[in-house]
Scaffold this motif. Sequence first.
Motif, PDB file in Angstrom:
ATOM      1  N   ASP A  60       0.856  -1.190   0.000  1.00 20.21           N
ATOM      2  CA  ASP A  60       0.000   0.000   0.000  1.00 20.21           C
ATOM      3  C   ASP A  60       0.889   1.236   0.000  1.00 20.21           C
ATOM      4  O   ASP A  60       1.417   1.640   1.037  1.00 20.21           O
ATOM      5  CB  ASP A  60      -0.908  -0.002   1.223  1.00 20.21           C
ATOM      6  N   PRO A  61       1.073   1.883  -1.177  1.00 20.64           N
ATOM      7  CA  PRO A  61       1.943   3.053  -1.268  1.00 20.64           C
ATOM      8  C   PRO A  61       1.238   4.378  -0.956  1.00 20.64           C
ATOM      9  O   PRO A  61       1.840   5.439  -1.091  1.00 20.64           O
ATOM     10  CB  PRO A  61       2.409   3.017  -2.722  1.00 20.64           C
ATOM     11  N   GLY A  90       7.547   5.130   0.533  1.00 23.24           N
ATOM     12  CA  GLY A  90       6.944   4.375   1.628  1.00 23.24           C
ATOM     13  C   GLY A  90       5.822   3.455   1.173  1.00 23.24           C
ATOM     14  O   GLY A  90       4.963   3.837   0.384  1.00 23.24           O
ATOM     15  N   ASN A  91       5.848   2.219   1.671  1.00 22.89           N
ATOM     16  CA  ASN A  91       4.828   1.217   1.403  1.00 22.89           C
ATOM     17  C   ASN A  91       4.529   0.468   2.695  1.00 22.89           C
ATOM     18  O   ASN A  91       5.443   0.106   3.429  1.00 22.89           O
ATOM     19  CB  ASN A  91       5.312   0.201   0.364  1.00 22.89           C
ATOM     20  N   LYS A 140       6.603  -1.674   7.290  1.00 19.40           N
ATOM     21  CA  LYS A 140       6.551  -0.403   6.571  1.00 19.40           C
ATOM     22  C   LYS A 140       7.944  -0.172   6.021  1.00 19.40           C
ATOM     23  O   LYS A 140       8.911  -0.161   6.757  1.00 19.40           O
ATOM     24  CB  LYS A 140       6.133   0.729   7.508  1.00 19.40           C
ATOM     25  N   LEU A 141       8.033  -0.037   4.708  1.00 15.68           N
ATOM     26  CA  LEU A 141       9.334   0.087   4.056  1.00 15.68           C
ATOM     27  C   LEU A 141       9.385   1.297   3.152  1.00 15.68           C
ATOM     28  O   LEU A 141       8.381   1.681   2.556  1.00 15.68           O
ATOM     29  CB  LEU A 141       9.607  -1.151   3.193  1.00 15.68           C
ATOM     30  N   PRO A 149      16.124  -7.824  -2.936  1.00 17.48           N
ATOM     31  CA  PRO A 149      14.931  -8.577  -2.552  1.00 17.48           C
ATOM     32  C   PRO A 149      14.404  -8.143  -1.184  1.00 17.48           C
ATOM     33  O   PRO A 149      15.170  -7.777  -0.297  1.00 17.48           O
ATOM     34  CB  PRO A 149      15.395 -10.022  -2.496  1.00 17.48           C
ATOM     35  N   ILE A 150      13.093  -8.162  -1.041  1.00 14.94           N
ATOM     36  CA  ILE A 150      12.450  -7.832   0.232  1.00 14.94           C
ATOM     37  C   ILE A 150      11.829  -9.119   0.761  1.00 14.94           C
ATOM     38  O   ILE A 150      10.789  -9.572   0.267  1.00 14.94           O
ATOM     39  CB  ILE A 150      11.405  -6.720   0.064  1.00 14.94           C
ATOM     40  N   ASP A 151      12.493  -9.719   1.735  1.00 13.47           N
ATOM     41  CA  ASP A 151      12.021 -10.957   2.345  1.00 13.47           C
ATOM     42  C   ASP A 151      11.259 -10.624   3.615  1.00 13.47           C
ATOM     43  O   ASP A 151      11.658  -9.757   4.377  1.00 13.47           O
ATOM     44  CB  ASP A 151      13.196 -11.876   2.647  1.00 13.47           C
ATOM     45  N   ILE A 152      10.157 -11.332   3.836  1.00 18.71           N
ATOM     46  CA  ILE A 152       9.282 -11.108   4.986  1.00 18.71           C
ATOM     47  C   ILE A 152       9.226 -12.377   5.807  1.00 18.71           C
ATOM     48  O   ILE A 152       9.010 -13.467   5.270  1.00 18.71           O
ATOM     49  CB  ILE A 152       7.848 -10.748   4.530  1.00 18.71           C
TER      50      ILE A 152
END
Length: 154
Positions: A60-61, A90-91, A140-141, A149-152
């Motif tokens: 969600d930007p 921001g997202n 929140k990034l 890569p964005i690992d969760i």
Amino acid sequence: MLRNKINWAIPVAAALACGLLLAGCDTGAPSVSASTDEVAVKGTVKIGGKPATGGEIMFDPSNVKRKFAGIRSAKIGEDGTYTVTTLYGGNKISIRTPQIDVSADLAPSDDAKGKPVPKSNVDKAAAKLGGGTLHPNVKKLDIEDGDQPIDIEL
């Protein structure tokens, strides 16, 4: 004569002090991106150290400068990986997983009386809940680069 100099000096000094104080004030809104430039983001979603086996990831930007920027979503693959296109800046990230969060030996209620369901019936409970668990605002990034890569981890 000295009294006349003091009479006008005090209001002038007060006006200067107020001007300096107001110059440092802003609206109080956080600094956020207004960019509408897109970036491809990829990564892996893990639950308890293991790759998620499906589900959906949502970015969600939206913010005060991008109020109508829609949520961007992508399916999480059987290996836990995803690729999504979102906006720079921001997202807020939310995830829906097919796995049900189980507390102790009980799953969410299966009937109208609210009786807990034994773990053996977790799949049945998952179907009644829409097929999974929503993990809202996991992270929140500030996304600046799509190459990393964005690992969760849940």
